[in-house]
Design a protein around this motif. Structure first.
Motif, PDB file in Angstrom:
ATOM      1  N   LEU A  34       0.804  -1.159   0.117  1.00 41.99           N
ATOM      2  CA  LEU A  34      -0.024   0.081  -0.138  1.00 41.99           C
ATOM      3  C   LEU A  34       0.899   1.260  -0.046  1.00 41.99           C
ATOM      4  N   VAL A  35       0.773   2.117  -1.068  1.00 38.80           N
ATOM      5  CA  VAL A  35       1.883   3.160  -1.074  1.00 38.80           C
ATOM      6  C   VAL A  35       1.220   4.249  -1.859  1.00 38.80           C
ATOM      7  N   THR A  36       1.756   5.540  -1.426  1.00 37.11           N
ATOM      8  CA  THR A  36       1.550   6.781  -1.998  1.00 37.11           C
ATOM      9  C   THR A  36       2.628   7.290  -2.444  1.00 37.11           C
ATOM     10  N   GLY A  37       2.629   7.633  -3.851  1.00 36.22           N
ATOM     11  CA  GLY A  37       3.965   8.143  -4.441  1.00 36.22           C
ATOM     12  C   GLY A  37       3.779   8.204  -5.795  1.00 36.22           C
ATOM     13  N   ASN A  38       4.687   8.613  -6.621  1.00 37.77           N
ATOM     14  CA  ASN A  38       4.873   8.865  -7.818  1.00 37.77           C
ATOM     15  C   ASN A  38       6.018   7.863  -8.440  1.00 37.77           C
ATOM     16  N   MET A  39       5.482   6.762  -9.218  1.00 32.64           N
ATOM     17  CA  MET A  39       6.451   5.620  -9.682  1.00 32.64           C
ATOM     18  C   MET A  39       5.953   4.910 -10.877  1.00 32.64           C
ATOM     19  N   THR A  40       7.218   4.457 -11.455  1.00 30.59           N
ATOM     20  CA  THR A  40       6.805   3.393 -12.353  1.00 30.59           C
ATOM     21  C   THR A  40       7.066   2.000 -12.370  1.00 30.59           C
ATOM     22  N   ILE A  41       6.110   1.191 -12.507  1.00 30.21           N
ATOM     23  CA  ILE A  41       6.212   0.002 -11.973  1.00 30.21           C
ATOM     24  C   ILE A  41       6.605  -0.950 -13.288  1.00 30.21           C
ATOM     25  N   SER A  42       7.394  -1.869 -13.488  1.00 33.34           N
ATOM     26  CA  SER A  42       7.852  -2.773 -14.410  1.00 33.34           C
ATOM     27  C   SER A  42       7.385  -4.355 -14.065  1.00 33.34           C
ATOM     28  N   TYR A  43       6.620  -4.829 -14.464  1.00 33.47           N
ATOM     29  CA  TYR A  43       6.092  -6.204 -14.064  1.00 33.47           C
ATOM     30  C   TYR A  43       5.761  -6.984 -15.077  1.00 33.47           C
ATOM     31  N   GLY A  44       6.652  -8.423 -15.247  1.00 32.87           N
ATOM     32  CA  GLY A  44       6.675  -8.901 -16.488  1.00 32.87           C
ATOM     33  C   GLY A  44       6.986  -8.222 -17.694  1.00 32.87           C
ATOM     34  N   ASP A  45       6.098  -8.193 -18.594  1.00 32.23           N
ATOM     35  CA  ASP A  45       6.304  -7.369 -19.830  1.00 32.23           C
ATOM     36  C   ASP A  45       5.431  -6.056 -19.756  1.00 32.23           C
ATOM     37  N   GLN A  46       4.849  -5.673 -18.555  1.00 26.75           N
ATOM     38  CA  GLN A  46       3.978  -4.504 -18.444  1.00 26.75           C
ATOM     39  C   GLN A  46       4.915  -3.344 -17.714  1.00 26.75           C
ATOM     40  N   THR A  47       4.464  -2.132 -18.212  1.00 28.40           N
ATOM     41  CA  THR A  47       4.801  -0.824 -17.445  1.00 28.40           C
ATOM     42  C   THR A  47       3.665  -0.204 -17.140  1.00 28.40           C
ATOM     43  N   ILE A  48       3.821   0.013 -15.826  1.00 28.00           N
ATOM     44  CA  ILE A  48       2.593   0.878 -15.240  1.00 28.00           C
ATOM     45  C   ILE A  48       3.052   2.213 -14.533  1.00 28.00           C
ATOM     46  N   GLU A  49       2.488   3.155 -14.723  1.00 24.84           N
ATOM     47  CA  GLU A  49       2.687   4.642 -14.374  1.00 24.84           C
ATOM     48  C   GLU A  49       1.595   4.959 -13.039  1.00 24.84           C
ATOM     49  N   MET A  50       2.358   4.882 -11.872  1.00 19.87           N
ATOM     50  CA  MET A  50       1.245   5.413 -10.749  1.00 19.87           C
ATOM     51  C   MET A  50       1.507   6.368 -10.158  1.00 19.87           C
ATOM     52  N   ASN A  51       0.554   7.107  -9.738  1.00 23.66           N
ATOM     53  CA  ASN A  51       0.658   8.429  -8.998  1.00 23.66           C
ATOM     54  C   ASN A  51      -0.639   8.490  -7.903  1.00 23.66           C
ATOM     55  N   ASP A  52      -0.337   8.756  -6.844  1.00 20.11           N
ATOM     56  CA  ASP A  52      -1.108   8.927  -5.754  1.00 20.11           C
ATOM     57  C   ASP A  52      -1.123   7.509  -4.851  1.00 20.11           C
ATOM     58  N   THR A  53      -2.310   7.187  -4.369  1.00 21.66           N
ATOM     59  CA  THR A  53      -2.248   6.145  -3.429  1.00 21.66           C
ATOM     60  C   THR A  53      -2.929   4.645  -4.237  1.00 21.66           C
ATOM     61  N   PHE A  54      -2.116   3.511  -4.168  1.00 16.47           N
ATOM     62  CA  PHE A  54      -2.583   2.565  -4.794  1.00 16.47           C
ATOM     63  C   PHE A  54      -1.846   1.243  -4.100  1.00 16.47           C
ATOM     64  N   LEU A  55      -2.540  -0.067  -4.435  1.00 20.40           N
ATOM     65  CA  LEU A  55      -2.002  -1.469  -3.926  1.00 20.40           C
ATOM     66  C   LEU A  55      -1.375  -1.810  -5.181  1.00 20.40           C
ATOM     67  N   PHE A  56      -0.155  -2.568  -4.779  1.00 18.50           N
ATOM     68  CA  PHE A  56       0.623  -3.232  -5.892  1.00 18.50           C
ATOM     69  C   PHE A  56       0.893  -4.537  -5.330  1.00 18.50           C
ATOM     70  N   PHE A  57       0.717  -5.401  -6.143  1.00 19.63           N
ATOM     71  CA  PHE A  57       0.592  -7.065  -5.912  1.00 19.63           C
ATOM     72  C   PHE A  57       1.831  -7.525  -6.872  1.00 19.63           C
ATOM     73  N   ALA A  58       2.791  -8.136  -5.857  1.00 19.00           N
ATOM     74  CA  ALA A  58       3.860  -8.944  -6.703  1.00 19.00           C
ATOM     75  C   ALA A  58       3.703 -10.225  -6.524  1.00 19.00           C
ATOM     76  N   ASN A  59       4.057 -10.859  -7.665  1.00 17.17           N
ATOM     77  CA  ASN A  59       4.098 -12.286  -7.849  1.00 17.17           C
ATOM     78  C   ASN A  59       5.476 -12.921  -7.863  1.00 17.17           C
ATOM     79  N   PRO A  60       5.946 -13.933  -7.030  1.00 19.99           N
ATOM     80  CA  PRO A  60       7.190 -14.410  -6.933  1.00 19.99           C
ATOM     81  C   PRO A  60       7.763 -14.946  -8.163  1.00 19.99           C
ATOM     82  N   HIS A  61       6.833 -15.352  -9.098  1.00 16.96           N
ATOM     83  CA  HIS A  61       7.197 -16.057 -10.356  1.00 16.96           C
ATOM     84  C   HIS A  61       7.623 -14.882 -11.268  1.00 16.96           C
TER      85      HIS A  61
END
Length: 291
Positions: free
Chosen positions: A46-73
């Protein structure tokens, strides 16, 4: 401010491996840099901030408050563009197993490749989930006999709350898939027409024929077409064949037998019955009325 590649995971692996669970407040711990790689645990942030998340082959721009789920695989990395604050919990698959909990991880769209791993939250949603993290922090530090059970319950609540928040996006993806297969079906159906020679008769005449052509199960095709158009696959096929039959009867001098064969009917009688069922007229009567 310069961008930093960061991880929301501090150097907690020994404790995590020992207990199978860790929860912490992000603002209290510096996050060391890391490479885009896999981990041996699940992570919910659960994070508040401005960041770019790379996940698998996806890239997501997030700003404000959001939930992020990371898979170990699946590998992931984060590029931080501003200061961040929030909470994170990490847990192994062994920690969460038991009852139906393994199924939650395996079947939840939040942990599957191709799904959106980050969910924006409004203030009410953020407050509720913040309370769950605060509960986990309090319980984890205490000596309650059944604290692991309570921690697992909090994880489940976060997952279920995320699914409750984001059903429209999940349904949209499902609907997009149905739209795609329906569009392909309609395109293949239409490409068979017009019939220009009795030497090249209609080949695809049933839902099963189209399902095989599109390499999908016939039940999936039927369900998708009905969902998007409101009419069964068989009705679309029948209406298009009837429309072509009317055009051939009205604008060609082909015999009714030739028209029947060109539309894939083995015998003219079958065509007569089919046409009458759809239009209320036998082919000969229709031709007489239109000529």
């Amino acid at each position: 401010m310069s961008n930093k590649t960061i991880s929301a995971v501090p150097a907690l692996n020994p404790a995590l491996k020992l207990n199978g669970f860790k929860v912490y407040k992000i603002s209290e711990i510096e996050s060391p840099p890391h490479t885009h790689g896999r981990r041996d645990f699940y992570k919910i942030v659960l994070v508040t901030g401005n960041m770019t998340i790379s996940y698998g082959d996806q890239t997501i721009e997030m700003n404000d408050t959001f939930l992020f789920f990371a898979n170990p695989h699946l590998p992931h990395s984060v590029v931080q563009h501003s200061k961040k604050k929030g909470y994170a919990c990490l847990f192994t698959e062994t920690f969460i197993t038991g009852r139906e909990r393994t199924e939650i991880l395996q079947k939840s769209p939040l942990f599957r490749y191709g799904e959106i791993p980050a969910i924006p939250l409004n203030s009410e949603q953020a407050t509720f989930i913040t309370g769950l993290y605060q509960k986990m922090l309090s319980v984890h530090k205490g000596d309650y006999t059944y604290k692991d059970e309570l921690l697992r319950g909090c994880i489940e609540l976060i997952i279920h709350e995320a699914l409750r928040i984001q059903p429209s996006q999940i349904e949209l993806k499902q609907k997009n898939a149905a739209t795609k297969i329906t569009t392909l079906f309609m395109d293949v159906l239409e490409r068979q027409f017009p019939i220009e020679s009795i030497n090249y008769p209609l080949k695809l005449r049933t839902a099963q024929d189209f399902a095989q052509k599109l390499s999908v199960h016939v039940n999936y095709l039927n369900r998708s077409v009905k969902e998007i158009t409101g009419k069964p696959t068989s009705v679309h096929i029948a209406e298009r064949i009837a429309a072509e039959a009317k055009a051939l009867l009205q604008y060609t001098d082909w015999s009714i037998a030739d028209i029947a064969y060109s539309l894939g009917f083995e015998y003219p009688t079958y065509f007569n019955n089919y046409f009458k069922r759809l239009t209320g007229l036998v082919p000969k009567s229709f031709r007489i009325q239109k000529v």
